[in-house]
Design an enzyme around this catalytic site. Structure first.
Site, PDB file in Angstrom:
ATOM      1  N   ASP A  66      29.590 -56.368  88.624  1.00  0.00           N
ATOM      2  CA  ASP A  66      29.516 -54.921  88.404  1.00  0.00           C
ATOM      3  C   ASP A  66      29.721 -54.134  89.698  1.00  0.00           C
ATOM      4  O   ASP A  66      29.756 -54.699  90.795  1.00  0.00           O
ATOM      5  CB  ASP A  66      28.176 -54.543  87.745  1.00  0.00           C
ATOM      6  CG  ASP A  66      26.982 -55.240  88.393  1.00  0.00           C
ATOM      7  OD1 ASP A  66      27.110 -55.711  89.543  1.00  0.00           O
ATOM      8  OD2 ASP A  66      25.927 -55.312  87.743  1.00  0.00           O
ATOM      9  N   ASN A 134      14.158 -54.634  82.780  1.00  0.00           N
ATOM     10  CA  ASN A 134      14.354 -54.302  81.360  1.00  0.00           C
ATOM     11  C   ASN A 134      15.251 -55.324  80.645  1.00  0.00           C
ATOM     12  O   ASN A 134      15.657 -55.094  79.517  1.00  0.00           O
ATOM     13  CB  ASN A 134      14.951 -52.889  81.225  1.00  0.00           C
ATOM     14  CG  ASN A 134      16.331 -52.770  81.871  1.00  0.00           C
ATOM     15  OD1 ASN A 134      16.873 -53.750  82.369  1.00  0.00           O
ATOM     16  ND2 ASN A 134      16.890 -51.568  81.859  1.00  0.00           N
ATOM     17  N   HIS A 136      18.250 -56.314  81.674  1.00  0.00           N
ATOM     18  CA  HIS A 136      19.708 -56.182  81.826  1.00  0.00           C
ATOM     19  C   HIS A 136      20.287 -57.374  82.586  1.00  0.00           C
ATOM     20  O   HIS A 136      19.639 -57.956  83.452  1.00  0.00           O
ATOM     21  CB  HIS A 136      20.116 -54.839  82.438  1.00  0.00           C
ATOM     22  CG  HIS A 136      19.844 -54.657  83.890  1.00  0.00           C
ATOM     23  ND1 HIS A 136      19.643 -53.426  84.459  1.00  0.00           N
ATOM     24  CD2 HIS A 136      19.753 -55.533  84.914  1.00  0.00           C
ATOM     25  CE1 HIS A 136      19.452 -53.554  85.753  1.00  0.00           C
ATOM     26  NE2 HIS A 136      19.506 -54.823  86.055  1.00  0.00           N
ATOM     27  N   GLU A 141      22.595 -52.617  79.944  1.00  0.00           N
ATOM     28  CA  GLU A 141      21.239 -52.134  79.687  1.00  0.00           C
ATOM     29  C   GLU A 141      20.849 -52.456  78.234  1.00  0.00           C
ATOM     30  O   GLU A 141      21.703 -52.812  77.415  1.00  0.00           O
ATOM     31  CB  GLU A 141      21.189 -50.620  79.940  1.00  0.00           C
ATOM     32  CG  GLU A 141      21.597 -50.204  81.364  1.00  0.00           C
ATOM     33  CD  GLU A 141      20.527 -50.463  82.436  1.00  0.00           C
ATOM     34  OE1 GLU A 141      19.730 -51.419  82.304  1.00  0.00           O
ATOM     35  OE2 GLU A 141      20.505 -49.706  83.429  1.00  0.00           O
TER      36      GLU A 141
HETATM   37  P1  PGA Z   1      17.270 -57.773  91.885  1.00  0.00           P
HETATM   38  O1  PGA Z   1      18.157 -57.118  90.748  1.00  0.00           O
HETATM   39  O2  PGA Z   1      17.860 -59.111  92.165  1.00  0.00           O
HETATM   40  O3  PGA Z   1      17.388 -56.837  93.064  1.00  0.00           O
HETATM   41  O4  PGA Z   1      15.878 -57.881  91.349  1.00  0.00           O
HETATM   42  C1  PGA Z   1      18.465 -57.866  89.622  1.00  0.00           C
HETATM   43  C2  PGA Z   1      19.171 -57.000  88.596  1.00  0.00           C
HETATM   44  O5  PGA Z   1      18.875 -55.798  88.486  1.00  0.00           O
HETATM   45  O6  PGA Z   1      20.020 -57.540  87.874  1.00  0.00           O
END
Ligand code: PGA
Length: 239
Positions: A66, A134, A136, A141
Site C-alpha cells: 500500500d 481493527n 486491517h 479496513e
Molecule cells: P504496525 O502496523 O506494524 O505499525 O503495528 C500494522 C498495520 O497497521 O498493518
C-alpha cells in the site's frame, strides 16, 4: 494456519529463514512486502543475512501492499521511502524491480494495473502482512469486500490515530491510501502475518479463532491454504 510464538527477535529470525529458503529455491521469487513497525526486526535480519551471502535478491521482484495518497516517494512518511530506507537500499535487489502503489496517480485503471503487474510477474510467492488493531491487512479496513483488488480507500479514524505517531500531528496523516485488495493478498501462494505487542492480542484472537467476516478483514486468512503467523508472547496472549 501455522502459528509460531517467540520473542520479537526469535520470530524475526524464524521468519527470515523462510526468505532464505525461498530465495535459494527460487531466486526469481516475487515477494510482497509490508510497512509499519512490525516488520522492522525482520527487515534488519534480512539485511544481515543478505550481506552474509545467505541469499540474494538479485533476481527477485517486490510488490508492496500500500501507499498513502498524496505522498510521493521522496516524502519521509511515504511507504516507498520507508521501504528504501529500511530494506531495499541495503540488499542486492534491483530498485527497478521494486513496486509500490502510486500515491499520486490513484485512478481505478492505475490501481487495477497493479494487480495485472503482479500477475505478469508470475504472482506473489510470499506476502508479508502486519495487522491493524481493527484487523486491517494492507489498508483494507473493516467491511472491505473479500473480492477487492488494488483500490483507493478512505482510512478510518482509528488507523489515522494509530499512524499519527509518525507525523507532526494527526492533521498531517493522509486521509486516503491505495492498497492491494483482499483478493490480491489472498492470491499470494503463501502468506506470513506478523504481530507484536499486547495491543494486537484481541485482534489476533479474532483473526485466528473468530468468525470469517469482512468486519475483521484478517479473518479471511482462515480460508487461505498456506498461512504462517509469527507472534510475540504478548500478541499471542489471548490464544
Ligand atoms: P504496525 O502496523 O506494524 O505499525 O503495528 C500494522 C498495520 O497497521 O498493518
Amino acid at each position: 494456519m501455522k502459528i509460531y510464538v517467540g520473542t520479537p527477535e526469535e520470530i524475526a529470525k524464524l521468519a527470515a529463514e523462510r526468505y532464505v529458503k525461498l530465495l535459494n529455491e527460487k531466486p526469481d521469487a516475487v515477494l510482497g512486502h509490508a510497512t509499519g513497525s512490525t516488520p522492522l526486526g525482520l527487515y534488519a535480519e534480512l539485511i544481515r543475512l543478505n550481506k552474509e551471502g545467505r541469499m540474494s535478491y538479485a533476481k527477485a521482484t517486490s510488490f508492496n501492499l500500500d501507499e498513502y495518497v498524496g505522498l510521493d516517494g521522496t516524502h519521509d512518511q511515504s511507504y516507498r521511502y520507508f521501504m528504501d530506507k529500511n530494506l531495499f537500499d541495503h540488499i542486492d535487489i534491483r530498485k527497478e524491480c521494486t513496486f509500490v502503489p502510486s500515491g499520486l496517480d490513484t485512478s481505478d485503471s492505475t490501481a487495477a494495473a497493479y494487480d495485472k503487474a503482479i500477475e505478469a510477474a508470475g504472482g506473489i510467492d510470499v506476502q508479508l502482512l502486519g495487522i491493524g488493531n481493527n484487523g486491517h491487512i494492507g489498508f483494507n479496513e473493516p467491511n472491505t469486500p473479500f473480492g477487492s483488488i488494488t483500490h483507493k480507500v478512505e482510512l478510518t479514524q482509528s488507523t489515522r490515530e494509530a499512524n499519527a505517531r509518525f507525523f507532526a500531528s494527526i492533521d498531517e496523516v493522509p486521509t486516503h491510501a491505495v492498497t492491494m485488495g483482499i483478493k490480491t493478498v489472498m492470491n499470494a501462494r503463501s502468506i506470513i502475518l506478523m504481530a507484536i505487542g499486547k495491543a494486537k492480542a484481541p485482534i489476533i484472537r479474532a483473526t485466528v479463532c473468530g468468525e470469517v467476516t469482512p468486519e475483521v478483514p484478517a479473518s479471511v486468512l482462515q480460508l487461505h491454504p498456506d498461512v504462517e503467523i509469527y507472534l510475540d508472547h504478548d500478541a499471542a496472549s489471548l490464544l
